[in-house]
Design a protein around this motif. Sequence first.
Motif, PDB file in Angstrom:
ATOM      1  N   LEU A   1     -67.305   6.810  -9.327  1.00 22.58           N
ATOM      2  CA  LEU A   1     -68.639   6.202  -9.329  1.00 22.58           C
ATOM      3  C   LEU A   1     -69.601   6.990  -8.456  1.00 22.58           C
ATOM      4  O   LEU A   1     -70.730   7.279  -8.868  1.00 22.58           O
ATOM      5  CB  LEU A   1     -68.566   4.762  -8.824  1.00 22.58           C
ATOM      6  CG  LEU A   1     -68.319   3.690  -9.857  1.00 22.58           C
ATOM      7  CD1 LEU A   1     -67.878   2.401  -9.185  1.00 22.58           C
ATOM      8  CD2 LEU A   1     -69.550   3.467 -10.690  1.00 22.58           C
ATOM      9  N   GLU A   2     -69.169   7.321  -7.249  1.00 27.48           N
ATOM     10  CA  GLU A   2     -70.030   8.077  -6.342  1.00 27.48           C
ATOM     11  C   GLU A   2     -70.403   9.427  -6.930  1.00 27.48           C
ATOM     12  O   GLU A   2     -71.562   9.838  -6.857  1.00 27.48           O
ATOM     13  CB  GLU A   2     -69.348   8.261  -4.982  1.00 27.48           C
ATOM     14  CG  GLU A   2     -69.320   7.011  -4.151  1.00 27.48           C
ATOM     15  CD  GLU A   2     -68.678   7.211  -2.791  1.00 27.48           C
ATOM     16  OE1 GLU A   2     -68.354   8.358  -2.421  1.00 27.48           O
ATOM     17  OE2 GLU A   2     -68.497   6.194  -2.091  1.00 27.48           O
ATOM     18  N   GLN A   3     -69.431  10.115  -7.516  1.00 22.94           N
ATOM     19  CA  GLN A   3     -69.683  11.448  -8.075  1.00 22.94           C
ATOM     20  C   GLN A   3     -70.652  11.408  -9.251  1.00 22.94           C
ATOM     21  O   GLN A   3     -71.500  12.273  -9.384  1.00 22.94           O
ATOM     22  CB  GLN A   3     -68.370  12.090  -8.528  1.00 22.94           C
ATOM     23  CG  GLN A   3     -67.459  12.462  -7.397  1.00 22.94           C
ATOM     24  CD  GLN A   3     -66.078  12.885  -7.883  1.00 22.94           C
ATOM     25  OE1 GLN A   3     -65.760  12.844  -9.060  1.00 22.94           O
ATOM     26  NE2 GLN A   3     -65.236  13.285  -6.943  1.00 22.94           N
ATOM     27  N   VAL A   4     -70.522  10.408 -10.108  1.00 25.26           N
ATOM     28  CA  VAL A   4     -71.314  10.361 -11.337  1.00 25.26           C
ATOM     29  C   VAL A   4     -72.603   9.558 -11.174  1.00 25.26           C
ATOM     30  O   VAL A   4     -73.652   9.945 -11.669  1.00 25.26           O
ATOM     31  CB  VAL A   4     -70.477   9.794 -12.516  1.00 25.26           C
ATOM     32  CG1 VAL A   4     -71.308   9.645 -13.773  1.00 25.26           C
ATOM     33  CG2 VAL A   4     -69.263  10.685 -12.789  1.00 25.26           C
ATOM     34  N   ALA A   5     -72.528   8.432 -10.473  1.00 24.25           N
ATOM     35  CA  ALA A   5     -73.668   7.508 -10.424  1.00 24.25           C
ATOM     36  C   ALA A   5     -74.312   7.371  -9.049  1.00 24.25           C
ATOM     37  O   ALA A   5     -75.357   6.740  -8.927  1.00 24.25           O
ATOM     38  CB  ALA A   5     -73.229   6.132 -10.927  1.00 24.25           C
ATOM     39  N   GLY A   6     -73.681   7.896  -8.016  1.00 24.30           N
ATOM     40  CA  GLY A   6     -74.259   7.815  -6.679  1.00 24.30           C
ATOM     41  C   GLY A   6     -73.650   6.722  -5.827  1.00 24.30           C
ATOM     42  O   GLY A   6     -73.020   5.790  -6.326  1.00 24.30           O
ATOM     43  N   LYS A   7     -73.878   6.839  -4.519  1.00 24.66           N
ATOM     44  CA  LYS A   7     -73.277   5.915  -3.554  1.00 24.66           C
ATOM     45  C   LYS A   7     -73.799   4.491  -3.673  1.00 24.66           C
ATOM     46  O   LYS A   7     -73.050   3.537  -3.485  1.00 24.66           O
ATOM     47  CB  LYS A   7     -73.481   6.435  -2.135  1.00 24.66           C
ATOM     48  CG  LYS A   7     -72.631   7.633  -1.816  1.00 24.66           C
ATOM     49  CD  LYS A   7     -72.692   7.992  -0.350  1.00 24.66           C
ATOM     50  CE  LYS A   7     -71.787   9.195  -0.117  1.00 24.66           C
ATOM     51  NZ  LYS A   7     -71.152   9.169   1.170  1.00 24.66           N
ATOM     52  N   SER A   8     -75.077   4.325  -3.990  1.00 26.90           N
ATOM     53  CA  SER A   8     -75.605   2.953  -4.041  1.00 26.90           C
ATOM     54  C   SER A   8     -75.017   2.179  -5.220  1.00 26.90           C
ATOM     55  O   SER A   8     -74.686   1.003  -5.079  1.00 26.90           O
ATOM     56  CB  SER A   8     -77.129   2.957  -4.092  1.00 26.90           C
ATOM     57  OG  SER A   8     -77.605   3.552  -5.283  1.00 26.90           O
ATOM     58  N   VAL A   9     -74.867   2.829  -6.356  1.00 26.08           N
ATOM     59  CA  VAL A   9     -74.240   2.165  -7.511  1.00 26.08           C
ATOM     60  C   VAL A   9     -72.778   1.878  -7.193  1.00 26.08           C
ATOM     61  O   VAL A   9     -72.273   0.792  -7.480  1.00 26.08           O
ATOM     62  CB  VAL A   9     -74.376   3.015  -8.801  1.00 26.08           C
ATOM     63  CG1 VAL A   9     -73.549   2.433  -9.927  1.00 26.08           C
ATOM     64  CG2 VAL A   9     -75.836   3.117  -9.214  1.00 26.08           C
ATOM     65  N   ALA A  10     -72.106   2.850  -6.582  1.00 26.17           N
ATOM     66  CA  ALA A  10     -70.702   2.650  -6.216  1.00 26.17           C
ATOM     67  C   ALA A  10     -70.543   1.443  -5.294  1.00 26.17           C
ATOM     68  O   ALA A  10     -69.646   0.617  -5.486  1.00 26.17           O
ATOM     69  CB  ALA A  10     -70.139   3.909  -5.574  1.00 26.17           C
ATOM     70  N   ALA A  11     -71.402   1.330  -4.310  1.00 28.29           N
ATOM     71  CA  ALA A  11     -71.331   0.211  -3.373  1.00 28.29           C
ATOM     72  C   ALA A  11     -71.554  -1.125  -4.084  1.00 28.29           C
ATOM     73  O   ALA A  11     -70.866  -2.112  -3.805  1.00 28.29           O
ATOM     74  CB  ALA A  11     -72.355   0.387  -2.258  1.00 28.29           C
TER      75      ALA A  11
END
Length: 184
Positions: A5-15
């Motif tokens: 998620l972090e790699q593809v969509a970014g940390k905020s989406v991952a969180a």
Amino acid sequence: MENCLEQVAGKSVAAQVMQGSEQITEKTNKKKVARYLKGAVERLDASIDEKTRNRVMQNCGYNCAKKNHKVIDMALERRKKCASTDDFLKAEQEDPMKGTKLVREGNTLYQFYTPQSFTRPMRCYCSLFKGLPSEDTVSPTYCNCSKGFVEKYWEAILQKPVIVNLLQSAISGGKECKFAIHLQ
């Protein structure tokens, strides 16, 4: 899943998607794990577009293929015993593992998984959903993880790129999982 998620969509989406994951440990009961993961996939579906979320899950499948390479290694050992790819595919069709089936139509393989008929019946090939209650279904987004795994499996065996389509999923309401593997 969080790293993908972090790699593809970014940390905020991952969180946002992984909210509450700190409560899940190796000791958490299987039903709670399955319900948490179902919720995470629902949050994923609500957070980003279909193409991006499918890529996230497909990347998870690539990672799973690396970590759980034993299935691929066993298939490669069976492949070594066959004189050709065609012989291997014929052998796999004639003597499939319990709960699986392989059908070839020209340059397309159809791979079927029926998790309920495995030696140890399951809802999904993925062990993370072992505890999912029978009345629950999961978004097909999650099954792009299996799509990624199937892709890496067949690329390892055939030693060339393949294109995989997810056609049906047991965890999202189908009787079985069905993938089309297009040989190039």
